[in-house]
Design an enzyme around this catalytic site. Structure first.
Site, PDB file in Angstrom:
ATOM      1  CE  LYS B  79      -3.851   1.749   2.689  1.00  0.00           C
ATOM      2  NZ  LYS B  79      -4.800   1.397   4.105  1.00  0.00           N
ATOM      3  CB  SER B 154      -8.469   3.251   3.125  1.00  0.00           C
ATOM      4  OG  SER B 154      -7.428   2.716   4.061  1.00  0.00           O
ATOM      5  CB  SER B 178      -8.438   0.208   5.993  1.00  0.00           C
ATOM      6  OG  SER B 178      -9.196   1.449   5.901  1.00  0.00           O
TER       7      SER B 178
END
Lengths: 96, 498
Positions: B79, B154, B178
């Site tokens: 990420k 997310s 997330s």
């Protein structure tokens, strides 16, 4: 009920160092009102029996206070928006 | 369709035994990215040079007959809020445009020690604030099961690229769901470990008391192996757990679960949950019973306050953590001639942050501001304590708790973007886990009528990851759902993409 008006938004935006447009102010006033309504559901919760204590399950770790150099000054200045002679340049902070 | 490619652990074995080189594995990955990335848009950048360097080292070691560390040679995506020295970390925000990390996150160091090629950095909601990856300032990532839908968030980029079978493993971060929610919406596995199990050093802070770097995989074993690689004490993160025994989740993963006591969370069995999701969870409970586990209903009344308390605590911490983006030391600076310091701060932040980040900074600043602190922040801390207390009590009765990961399957792009309250409620089942610091895993448990994946969440007490993996693995062996991947050859549905 907590009322969110534009004055509150102005005050909070100032604290948070944000400039908001008129459209943003209007939008956030409405949205925050809805969000505050959601979070005010906490008022129905019985917390009279809850005491807040520090979590003692983990020891606070200490380490030797020894000088270490993790970063190179030059590397950090390279990513600064405006480095100047080894420093971060900022706009003026004092009146003439 | 059925997955025919190797799992992460099988790839590692093939590389170790010389059947396949790490470089050829990497080539396959980049070929798949070339094929599918234009439709999925999961990556913010690719790190080919870095990945090739690691793969070459793996191949060199195999040639001289060395035994490789766990998962060596297996490509991984991370990420884009985790730092790698010399590469951009954007957090999918304009304010970090042009920023190049001067240091490595501890998790990256661990991947490096294990010789795992990092192939690229994935898209996220701006500063990990969102449940759909739509608040990214850079691009809209699509759900591989239906390109008109969100991948969740997310960590939507990390979930989508694993779901689309571009790469077998990835890392995300989980502050309120997330990793688990996108794992659920994309039909893959994701685990949020016990708070402190994985070092946060080098993860860009959102809400420090809740954030935890968390792995995604296409099946339970691969995910367990990755958690084994990245966990461990770190003196650079004072909240990392000390003296945690080195985990070996794989060793006991196939243990029998017939003595397992399962609690079914009643507060997440109501009409706020999509009916097909509810049905699928009920079926999953029966599957566990057929494996010999005992089940019972468990009530956790404080869960109804979870979302409210979370949006106070998380935004309060965020408003403070994001104070560092001031245009002085790194990132973007917006300055007009003759403007003073405070004007520079305000211009920089107003132009650099997107709408959701501003919304949360304003909410957090409000909750901490004079006159409101006790009514909001202090009360939310008490709600958090109440949740911890109820969970402790529940885990005296049962070993694990089950519920849906997400109240619904993947929603349409744009559907909830302008309705923050509705978007926040997507995290209703995942938030209590972060609030209590316990671990929870999301695994696929079925599909709805539109063939969108449904996720099952299993929660356990602190440091019960081994038990969660055993339960999840037994379930996966029984259902075989991890072998299904989206068929990206089928053209997307006729509705226009946004």
């Amino acid at each position: 009920m907590t009322v969110i008006d534009q004055e509150t938004i102005d005050h909070v935006a100032k604290l948070a160092r944000l400039d908001l447009t008129d459209a943003e102010k209007e939008q956030y006033t409405q949205e925050l009102t809805n969000i505050i309504q959601l979070i005010e559901s906490l008022n129905t919760m019985d917390v009279s029996q809850v005491t807040l204590e520090l979590d003692a399950s983990q020891e606070v770790p200490f380490r030797e206070d020894l000088p270490q150099q993790r970063f190179d000054r030059k590397d950090l200045l390279k990513i600064a928006p405006e480095p100047e002679e080894g420093f971060f340049r900022v706009p003026k902070i004092l009146e003439n | 369709m059925m997955k025919t490619t190797r799992t992460a652990l099988e790839l590692h074995e093939a590389i170790q035994s010389g059947q396949q080189t790490a470089l050829s594995v990497l080539d396959d990955v980049y070929n798949k990215i070339a094929e599918h990335e234009p439709a999925i848009e999961g990556f913010n950048c690719l790190t080919q040079e870095l990945a090739r360097e690691t793969a070459r080292e793996v191949d060199r070691r195999v040639q001289v007959g060395e035994t490789l560390p766990l998962l060596a040679g297996v490509p991984i995506a991370i990420k884009d809020n985790i730092n790698i020295k010399g590469y951009p970390t954007t957090c999918s925000s304009r304010i970090l445009e042009g920023y190049v990390s001067p240091y490595d996150a501890t998790v990256y160091q661990k991947l490096k020690q294990h010789l795992m090629p990092v192939i690229g950095k994935t898209n996220l909601d701006e500063f990990a604030m969102g449940s759909s990856t739509e608040t990214s300032a850079l691009k809209i990532t699509k759900n591989p099961w239906d390109l008109s839908r969100v991948p969740g968030g997310s960590s939507g980029g990390s979930a989508a690229v694993v779901s689309a079978n571009m790469v077998p493993l990835s890392l995300g971060s989980d502050t309120g769901g997330s990793v688990r929610q996108p794992a659920s919406l994309c039909g893959i596995t994701g685990i949020k470990p016990t708070y402190g199990l994985v070092s946060r050093y080098g993860l860009v802070a959102f809400a420090s008391s809740l954030d935890q770097i968390s792995p995604f995989g296409q099946n339970v074993k691969d995910t367990a192996a990755l958690l084994q690689v990245i966990s461990g004490a770190d003196e650079l993160d004072s909240t990392s757990i000390k003296n945690h025994p080195e985990p070996n989740y794989l060793q006991c993963i196939d243990q029998d679960i017939s003595d397992l006591r399962i609690g079914v969370i009643q507060e997440l069995q109501n009409d706020a949950i999509q009916p097909e999701v509810l049905k699928s969870i009920q079926d999953a409970v029966q599957t566990f019973e057929s494996l010999g586990a005992t089940t019972q209903p468990v009530s956790l009344p404080s869960f109804q306050y979870a979302v409210a308390a979370y949006y106070i605590l998380a935004t309060a911490e965020a408003s403070s953590n994001l104070g560092r983006y001031d245009g002085v030391r790194y990132g973007q600076r917006v300055e007009e001639p003759d403007s003073d310091l405070h004007t520079m701060y305000r211009k920089t932040r107003s132009q650099g942050f997107g709408p959701e980040v501003k919304r949360r900074i304003i909410l957090g600043t409000f909750c901490l501001s004079s006159g409101y602190y006790d009514a909001f922040y202090a009360k939310a801390e008490k709600a958090r304590e109440l949740m911890r207390h109820e969970l402790r009590k529940a885990f005296e009765q049962v070993d694990i708790l089950v519920c849906p990961t997400s109240p619904s399957t993947a929603f349409k792009i744009g559907e909830k973007l302008n309705d923050p309250v509705n978007m926040y409620l997507s995290d209703i089942a995942t938030i209590p886990v972060n609030m209590a610091g316990i671990p929870a895993i999301s695994i696929p448990c079925g599909f709805d009528q539109q063939h969108l994946p449904i996720g099952l969440q299993l929660m356990g007490p602190h440091q019960s990851e081994a038990r969660l993996f055993q339960a999840a693995y037994a379930f996966e062996q029984k259902t075989g759902l991890c072998n299904l991947i989206p068929d990206l050859k089928i053209p997307p549905k006729s509705e226009p993409l946004i």
